[in-house]
Design a protein around this motif. Structure first.
Motif, mmCIF file in Angstrom:
data_model
loop_
_atom_site.group_PDB
_atom_site.id
_atom_site.type_symbol
_atom_site.label_atom_id
_atom_site.label_comp_id
_atom_site.label_asym_id
_atom_site.label_seq_id
_atom_site.Cartn_x
_atom_site.Cartn_y
_atom_site.Cartn_z
ATOM 1 N N ASN A 135 27.108 -6.479 46.683
ATOM 2 C CA ASN A 135 26.807 -5.595 47.679
ATOM 3 C C ASN A 135 27.741 -4.179 47.515
ATOM 4 N N TYR A 136 29.132 -4.658 46.694
ATOM 5 C CA TYR A 136 30.048 -3.538 46.488
ATOM 6 C C TYR A 136 29.099 -2.522 45.218
ATOM 7 N N ALA A 137 28.747 -3.444 44.183
ATOM 8 C CA ALA A 137 28.238 -2.682 43.248
ATOM 9 C C ALA A 137 27.062 -1.923 43.633
ATOM 10 N N ASP A 138 26.094 -2.274 44.632
ATOM 11 C CA ASP A 138 25.031 -1.652 45.195
ATOM 12 C C ASP A 138 25.540 -0.494 45.891
ATOM 13 N N ASN A 139 26.531 -0.569 46.761
ATOM 14 C CA ASN A 139 27.192 0.509 47.432
ATOM 15 C C ASN A 139 27.672 1.647 46.817
ATOM 16 N N HIS A 140 28.171 1.126 45.809
ATOM 17 C CA HIS A 140 28.967 2.143 44.577
ATOM 18 C C HIS A 140 27.935 2.941 43.864
ATOM 19 N N ALA A 141 26.954 2.222 43.390
ATOM 20 C CA ALA A 141 25.778 3.035 42.775
ATOM 21 C C ALA A 141 25.128 4.028 44.010
ATOM 22 N N ARG A 142 24.810 3.479 44.935
ATOM 23 C CA ARG A 142 24.273 4.616 46.070
ATOM 24 C C ARG A 142 25.244 5.687 46.084
ATOM 25 N N ALA A 143 26.407 5.621 46.403
ATOM 26 C CA ALA A 143 27.256 6.643 46.628
ATOM 27 C C ALA A 143 27.484 7.408 45.551
ATOM 28 N N LEU A 144 27.476 6.885 44.397
ATOM 29 C CA LEU A 144 27.499 7.948 43.222
ATOM 30 C C LEU A 144 26.157 8.754 43.099
ATOM 31 N N SER A 145 25.095 8.189 43.438
ATOM 32 C CA SER A 145 23.792 8.921 43.425
ATOM 33 C C SER A 145 23.871 10.057 44.508
ATOM 34 N N ASN A 146 24.440 9.620 45.836
ATOM 35 C CA ASN A 146 24.414 10.653 46.858
ATOM 36 C C ASN A 146 25.336 11.709 46.396
ATOM 37 N N PHE A 147 26.303 11.448 45.680
ATOM 38 C CA PHE A 147 27.338 12.516 45.277
ATOM 39 C C PHE A 147 26.657 13.492 44.345
ATOM 40 N N MET A 148 25.895 12.962 43.333
ATOM 41 C CA MET A 148 25.220 13.770 42.441
ATOM 42 C C MET A 148 24.280 14.704 43.238
ATOM 43 N N GLU A 149 23.492 14.276 44.464
ATOM 44 C CA GLU A 149 22.538 15.229 44.974
ATOM 45 C C GLU A 149 23.512 16.276 46.109
ATOM 46 N N SER A 150 24.756 15.740 46.136
ATOM 47 C CA SER A 150 25.331 16.856 47.215
ATOM 48 C C SER A 150 25.512 17.954 46.700
ATOM 49 N N SER A 151 25.720 19.112 47.607
ATOM 50 C CA SER A 151 25.981 20.646 47.392
ATOM 51 C C SER A 151 27.203 20.726 46.662
ATOM 52 N N ALA A 152 28.198 20.029 46.813
ATOM 53 C CA ALA A 152 29.499 20.246 45.958
ATOM 54 C C ALA A 152 29.189 20.075 44.422
ATOM 55 N N TYR A 153 28.316 18.797 44.288
ATOM 56 C CA TYR A 153 27.950 18.386 42.643
ATOM 57 C C TYR A 153 27.272 19.738 42.361
ATOM 58 N N LYS A 154 26.341 20.225 42.873
ATOM 59 C CA LYS A 154 25.299 21.013 42.372
ATOM 60 C C LYS A 154 25.976 22.295 42.178
ATOM 61 N N ALA A 155 27.019 22.587 43.016
ATOM 62 C CA ALA A 155 27.797 24.081 43.083
ATOM 63 C C ALA A 155 28.591 23.986 41.622
#
Length: 474
Positions: A305-325
């Motif tokens: 679960n930890y690994a899945d959550n970490h991958a999901r959080a990283l994917s969300n970060f790459m889709e965030s406005s801060a990352y795109k900025a």
């Protein structure tokens, strides 16, 4: 017998305390450094990067759970590597920011020697028991480290503590540039640093590449001295523009570091950890077997679960406005630096600088590479008076000096064959023989130029451009 042993314990404690005091007096500078270092690590083990505080799991798959029981005040705010139990942990460490690095480990039946535990520079580590405490935690050491250092340590249930810890799959050491003539054109002095700096700035924000700030700042100081002695207005303009290029590179690297730190602080960028293969280290034998089976299964599920959550959080970060900025901003920083560099080249054309590469120097456009830096093709190979570079030795080596193969004859054969370049790997250099399987290796060539011995290094996977050694002697 028991009474006698117990009676000696206070004396032993007093002796150790006195030895520690003497060591602190002998190394006052080390005692004064309190700021914690920042590091990047590679390790084959499943580590988690956690905040160093009481109650945090130290051996995260143990049953009962082994935790951090006490942390000294000067380590407040630090991070540490939480690890599986009952394994020999290995780390390669690159220091990203100078300061103090801590390592602490558990008790094993076959404890390694101090040199095996702390590496070849074990004398630079100072014992500091009590900095971090926990059940079965028996040794703690600290070391003052400088940005750019590469350190290897290993030991039973061994953990690290630093201001911040990032993980990577490979470590790139700082650039090692060949000496540059004082009157070289500023653009020629900047060129070896330009690509590594821009690569670091433009790297994905979730990565933590080495950023050669110190090398750029040193070069900026050298260029400042050149500006003071420049005798014409055209030369002064060139030096001013070169300094502006250095400032653009430095500010770009600083802005990247600040953006990454802000993303981590806000929780957008998840802590780097690779968890998930707990099955390999679960206590399936000995006293923890049987009754602990259900706890083990729960822990395995937690890790997945930890690994899945970490991958999901990283994917969300790459889709965030801060990352795109940041992606857009990093492209702008690159354009600014390159436009200044293009202007510098134009300014130099108005009053060309003399070509360098005279006796005893290497053209700055063709640096002796450091780890991770491929050698650029030389338009004119550096030669000795008889027109030769003398190859002294070539070693294909893993992280430890003992993990090495002598490939001197192979390099000479490649030179004789007329091959212009070859990928640095075991297939090309040692007929598939691997001195350090599953570890990053490097090729170290020692050669003589005009009687002066020099050494150049290439990291595995990069290209060795053999035309630098055209006409080399055997």
């Amino acid at each position: 017998m028991t009474k006698s042993a117990n009676s000696k314990t206070p004396l032993l404690a007093l002796a150790l305390a006195a030895a520690g005091s003497l060591l602190a007096m002998a190394h006052p500078a080390a005692a004064e450094v309190t700021k914690l270092a920042s590091v990047t690590i590679i390790t084959p083990d499943d580590v988690k990067i956690l905040a160093l505080s009481e109650g945090q799991p130290r051996l995260y798959d143990s049953n009962p759970l082994r935790v951090i029981e006490k942390v000294r005040a000067d380590l407040a705010g630090a991070q540490f590597t939480a690890i599986p139990q009952r394994i020999i942990n290995q780390y390669q460490i690159r220091v990203d920011a100078s300061g103090v690095l801590y390592t602490f480990g558990g008790k094993s039946r076959t404890s390694p020697t101090r040199a095996e535990f702390l590496g070849e520079n074990d004398s630079r580590w100072v014992q500091d028991n009590g900095a971090v405490e926990g059940k079965n935690l028996v040794a703690c050491f600290r070391r003052t480290v400088a940005a750019g250092e590469i350190i290897s340590v290993h030991g039973f249930e061994l953990e690290l503590a630093a201001s911040s810890i990032s993980t990577a799959t490979t470590l790139t050491a700082p650039l090692r540039l060949a000496p540059v003539a004082a009157n070289a054109a500023p653009s020629r002095q900047i060129e070896p640093l330009l690509e590594p700096c821009l690569d670091a700035i433009l790297a994905p924000l979730e990565q933590n590449p080495y950023m050669p700030r110190v090398a750029v700042e040193k070069l900026q100081a050298t260029l400042g001295a050149g500006l003071v002695t420049a005798k014409t207005a055209a030369r002064q303009q060139a030096y001013q523009c070169a300094i502006a290029v250095c400032e653009a590179l430095t500010s770009g690297m600083d802005e990247r570091a600040q953006t990454r730190a802000a993303a981590e602080a806000s929780g957008l960028l998840p802590s780097v950890s690779n968890g998930a293969s707990i099955v390999k280290t679960s206590p399936l034998h000995g006293r923890d077997a049987g009754g602990a089976a259900e706890a083990i299964r729960r822990k395995q599920m937690d890790e997945r679960n930890y690994a899945d959550n970490h991958a999901r959080a990283l994917s969300n970060f790459m889709e965030s406005s801060a990352y795109k900025a940041w992606v857009a901003r990093s492209a702008t920083l690159r354009e600014n630096a390159m436009s200044l560099y293009a202007k510098l080249v134009q300014l130099e054309s108005a009053e060309p600088f003399p070509e360098t590469g005279a006796a005893g120097t290497t053209s700055p456009a063709n640096p002796v590479p450091g780890d991770g830096q491929p050698l650029r093709a030389a338009s004119t190979p550096v030669q000795t008076p008889d027109g030769q570079i003398q190859i002294s030795s070539a070693i294909w080596q893993g992280p430890q000096p003992s993990q090495s193969i002598d490939v001197t004859q192979r390099i000479r054969e490649l030179l004789d064959s007329g091959v212009t370049g070859v990928t640095v790997d075991s297939k090309a250099l040692s007929a598939g023989r691997d001195p350090a399987p599953n570890e990053t290796k490097r090729l170290i060539i020692t050669y003589k130029v005009k009687g002066t011995e020099q050494t150049a290094t290439w990291t595995e996977g990069h290209t060795l451009e053999l035309n630098r050694f055209n006409g080399s002697g055997r």
